[in-house]
Write a protein that holds these residues in place. Structure first.
Motif, PDB file in Angstrom:
ATOM      1  N   ASP B 155      -0.310   2.412  -1.141  1.00 20.28           N
ATOM      2  CA  ASP B 155      -1.144   1.883  -2.230  1.00 20.28           C
ATOM      3  C   ASP B 155      -0.954   0.385  -2.425  1.00 20.28           C
ATOM      4  N   LYS B 156       0.147  -0.159  -1.941  1.00 19.27           N
ATOM      5  CA  LYS B 156       0.401  -1.599  -2.050  1.00 19.27           C
ATOM      6  C   LYS B 156       1.518  -1.952  -1.093  1.00 19.27           C
ATOM      7  N   ASP B 157       1.762  -3.254  -0.960  1.00 19.55           N
ATOM      8  CA  ASP B 157       2.861  -3.704  -0.124  1.00 19.55           C
ATOM      9  C   ASP B 157       4.105  -3.828  -0.993  1.00 19.55           C
ATOM     10  N   TRP B 158       5.252  -3.926  -0.343  1.00 25.03           N
ATOM     11  CA  TRP B 158       6.495  -3.969  -1.111  1.00 25.03           C
ATOM     12  C   TRP B 158       6.671  -5.252  -1.913  1.00 25.03           C
ATOM     13  N   ASP B 159       5.964  -6.294  -1.542  1.00 21.93           N
ATOM     14  CA  ASP B 159       6.099  -7.524  -2.318  1.00 21.93           C
ATOM     15  C   ASP B 159       5.037  -7.611  -3.412  1.00 21.93           C
ATOM     16  N   GLU B 160       4.425  -6.481  -3.722  1.00 22.85           N
ATOM     17  CA  GLU B 160       3.443  -6.433  -4.806  1.00 22.85           C
ATOM     18  C   GLU B 160       3.932  -5.463  -5.875  1.00 22.85           C
ATOM     19  N   ASN B 161       3.553  -5.697  -7.110  1.00 20.24           N
ATOM     20  CA  ASN B 161       3.956  -4.790  -8.170  1.00 20.24           C
ATOM     21  C   ASN B 161       2.772  -4.288  -8.988  1.00 20.24           C
ATOM     22  N   ASN B 162       1.585  -4.423  -8.403  1.00 21.59           N
ATOM     23  CA  ASN B 162       0.394  -3.991  -9.116  1.00 21.59           C
ATOM     24  C   ASN B 162       0.252  -2.471  -9.080  1.00 21.59           C
ATOM     25  N   LEU B 163      -0.582  -1.976  -9.980  1.00 20.20           N
ATOM     26  CA  LEU B 163      -0.928  -0.559  -9.955  1.00 20.20           C
ATOM     27  C   LEU B 163      -1.999  -0.334  -8.892  1.00 20.20           C
ATOM     28  N   VAL B 164      -2.270   0.914  -8.622  1.00 21.20           N
ATOM     29  CA  VAL B 164      -3.315   1.269  -7.660  1.00 21.20           C
ATOM     30  C   VAL B 164      -4.638   0.642  -8.075  1.00 21.20           C
ATOM     31  N   THR B 165      -5.302   0.009  -7.112  1.00 19.52           N
ATOM     32  CA  THR B 165      -6.587  -0.621  -7.420  1.00 19.52           C
ATOM     33  C   THR B 165      -7.731   0.241  -6.903  1.00 19.52           C
ATOM     34  N   SER B 166      -8.818   0.226  -7.636  1.00 18.60           N
ATOM     35  CA  SER B 166      -9.962   1.069  -7.329  1.00 18.60           C
ATOM     36  C   SER B 166     -10.550   0.747  -5.946  1.00 18.60           C
ATOM     37  N   GLY B 167     -10.810   1.754  -5.181  1.00 25.23           N
ATOM     38  CA  GLY B 167     -11.488   1.581  -3.897  1.00 25.23           C
ATOM     39  C   GLY B 167     -10.624   1.051  -2.773  1.00 25.23           C
ATOM     40  N   PHE B 168      -9.310   0.882  -3.016  1.00 23.15           N
ATOM     41  CA  PHE B 168      -8.445   0.239  -2.029  1.00 23.15           C
ATOM     42  C   PHE B 168      -8.307   1.078  -0.758  1.00 23.15           C
ATOM     43  N   PHE B 169      -8.255   2.392  -0.892  1.00 25.14           N
ATOM     44  CA  PHE B 169      -8.078   3.247   0.287  1.00 25.14           C
ATOM     45  C   PHE B 169      -9.204   3.014   1.296  1.00 25.14           C
ATOM     46  N   LEU B 170     -10.427   3.107   0.838  1.00 24.65           N
ATOM     47  CA  LEU B 170     -11.556   2.962   1.748  1.00 24.65           C
ATOM     48  C   LEU B 170     -11.666   1.531   2.277  1.00 24.65           C
ATOM     49  N   SER B 171     -11.466   0.549   1.381  1.00 26.22           N
ATOM     50  CA  SER B 171     -11.631  -0.842   1.819  1.00 26.22           C
ATOM     51  C   SER B 171     -10.551  -1.237   2.821  1.00 26.22           C
ATOM     52  N   ASN B 172      -9.358  -0.674   2.694  1.00 31.95           N
ATOM     53  CA  ASN B 172      -8.282  -1.013   3.620  1.00 31.95           C
ATOM     54  C   ASN B 172      -8.606  -0.534   5.038  1.00 31.95           C
ATOM     55  N   ILE B 173      -9.303   0.585   5.140  1.00 32.65           N
ATOM     56  CA  ILE B 173      -9.684   1.115   6.453  1.00 32.65           C
ATOM     57  C   ILE B 173     -10.863   0.338   7.027  1.00 32.65           C
ATOM     58  N   LYS B 174     -11.836   0.038   6.164  1.00 32.48           N
ATOM     59  CA  LYS B 174     -13.097  -0.506   6.666  1.00 32.48           C
ATOM     60  C   LYS B 174     -13.218  -2.016   6.551  1.00 32.48           C
ATOM     61  N   SER B 175     -12.290  -2.636   5.854  1.00 27.62           N
ATOM     62  CA  SER B 175     -12.389  -4.084   5.682  1.00 27.62           C
ATOM     63  C   SER B 175     -10.990  -4.680   5.642  1.00 27.62           C
ATOM     64  N   GLY B 176     -10.316  -4.675   6.776  1.00 27.06           N
ATOM     65  CA  GLY B 176      -8.963  -5.197   6.844  1.00 27.06           C
ATOM     66  C   GLY B 176      -8.926  -6.700   7.053  1.00 27.06           C
ATOM     67  N   GLN B 177      -7.741  -7.214   7.330  1.00 29.16           N
ATOM     68  CA  GLN B 177      -7.590  -8.645   7.612  1.00 29.16           C
ATOM     69  C   GLN B 177      -8.467  -9.026   8.800  1.00 29.16           C
ATOM     70  N   ASP B 178      -8.986 -10.237   8.812  1.00 32.24           N
ATOM     71  CA  ASP B 178      -9.919 -10.716   9.842  1.00 32.24           C
ATOM     72  C   ASP B 178     -11.196  -9.872   9.866  1.00 32.24           C
ATOM     73  N   ASN B 179     -11.537  -9.284   8.708  1.00 33.65           N
ATOM     74  CA  ASN B 179     -12.744  -8.441   8.594  1.00 33.65           C
ATOM     75  C   ASN B 179     -12.749  -7.293   9.598  1.00 33.65           C
ATOM     76  N   THR B 180     -11.572  -6.800   9.928  1.00 34.37           N
ATOM     77  CA  THR B 180     -11.493  -5.719  10.904  1.00 34.37           C
ATOM     78  C   THR B 180     -11.822  -4.381  10.252  1.00 34.37           C
ATOM     79  N   ASP B 181     -12.798  -3.696  10.811  1.00 30.66           N
ATOM     80  CA  ASP B 181     -13.150  -2.347  10.363  1.00 30.66           C
ATOM     81  C   ASP B 181     -12.478  -1.368  11.328  1.00 30.66           C
ATOM     82  N   PHE B 182     -11.287  -0.896  10.945  1.00 27.43           N
ATOM     83  CA  PHE B 182     -10.521  -0.028  11.838  1.00 27.43           C
ATOM     84  C   PHE B 182     -11.317   1.221  12.193  1.00 27.43           C
ATOM     85  N   TYR B 183     -11.954   1.793  11.195  1.00 28.27           N
ATOM     86  CA  TYR B 183     -12.686   3.044  11.423  1.00 28.27           C
ATOM     87  C   TYR B 183     -13.805   2.846  12.454  1.00 28.27           C
ATOM     88  N   GLN B 184     -14.576   1.789  12.265  1.00 19.85           N
ATOM     89  CA  GLN B 184     -15.710   1.554  13.167  1.00 19.85           C
ATOM     90  C   GLN B 184     -15.221   1.177  14.573  1.00 19.85           C
TER      91      GLN B 184
END
Lengths: 82, 216
Positions: B155-184
């Motif tokens: 849900d977050k990285d270890w250097d973060e202390n935020n709560l779960v953010t809405s939509g993060f699961f899907l966006s992490n798969i489909k819109s990663g760093q460098d705009n990488t869509d892992f799923y696609q």
């Protein structure tokens, strides 16, 4: 955060991960999800790349039924009955 | 009636492939109607891989006579592991390991599982988008090296202390760093089934940021 608030945070995440309608429409090739149901010591990398250990509890809260309710959706097939 | 789990996971060192305890566990998993998944890591480093140990493990996997998932060198895009952040050598060894399993144990599914790429290269060498340069493309006489693709993230990285953010699961798969869509790119693009091979959420109070503050 107290225990209830921690559980709510985890339940929010479970609600995103095990959202059957999203999985069906957006990620139909996602065929398995492994939840890391563990409490363990992790070696933490700081900004200066020095390390220290903390205990991180990833476990699904035992006193809420959010996970069980989510996976009751027939989209999740589970294991074989034995 | 509650639903049983389809997969159980065991993390092991390739150097300990001949330990019978793995097969006691795997048989118990099978007897419960589930499939075993081994996260099969070369803790002695990529040059330490002993093919006879892998052949033994593949033969034991075949004996099990059920689907067995093997994740070789998980999260290889991180720099922290002995097999991490070495794309060329990692791919060479992945192909070697996959060929052994495919030759001996057709019931084994070889799974390629990087960590989600936000933050890549995490202080290591930056070889690309954090995924593509580690993907062992191609095939041998036994077929393609990769059977399933997977991704690990929380849900977050270890250097973060935020709560779960809405939509993060899907966006992490489909819109990663460098705009990488892992799923696609990997599930659709490589025509593979996909798994989330690790996920979870943890207590933000135990985040290192807050601990750093306490130490100061």
């Amino acid at each position: 955060m107290n225990e209830i608030e921690q559980a709510e945070n985890k339940d929010d995440w479970l609600g995103q991960v095990y959202n059957a309608s999203i999985l069906k429409t957006e990620l139909p090739r996602l065929n398995a999800i492994v939840y890391f149901h563990v409490s363990k010591t992790e070696s933490i990398d700081t900004q200066s790349h020095s390390f220290y250990d903390i205990v991180v509890d990833y476990r699904i809260p035992g006193f809420t039924n959010v996970y069980k309710n989510l996976i009751s959706d027939p989209y999740f097939i589970g294991g074989e009955e034995v | 009636m509650s639903k049983s789990h389809a997969i159980f996971v065991r993390y092991i060192d390739i150097g300990e492939s001949e330990d019978q305890v793995h097969w006691n566990w795997a048989n118990e998993v099978k007897q419960n109607g589930s499939m075993p998944m081994f996260v099969y890591d070369p803790w002695g480093g990529l040059d330490s891989i002993n093919t006879s140990k892998i052949e033994y493990f593949a033969a034991k996997s075949k004996e099990l006579n059920t689907t067995v998932f093997i994740v070789f060198g998980h999260e290889m895009n991180l720099r922290y592991y002995p097999w991490g952040n070495q794309p060329d050598k990692y791919k060479e060894k992945f192909r070697l390991v996959a060929d052994i399993f495919h030759r001996i144990a057709p019931n084994v599914k070889i799974v390629w599982v990087p960590n989600q790429n936000w933050g890549y290269p995490w202080g290591g060498v930056d070889y690309g988008d954090g995924y593509s340069e580690f993907y062992p493309d191609g095939m041998s006489a036994y077929g393609e090296y990769v059977d399933w693709v997977g991704l690990n993230f929380y849900d977050k990285d270890w250097d973060e202390n935020n709560l779960v953010t809405s939509g993060f699961f899907l966006s992490n798969i489909k819109s990663g760093q460098d705009n990488t869509d892992f799923y696609q790119k990997f599930a659709v693009g490589k025509n593979k089934p996909m798994m989330i091979a690790e996920t979870g959420a943890f207590d933000p109070n135990k985040d290192p940021t807050s601990m750093d503050n306490e130490i100061r």
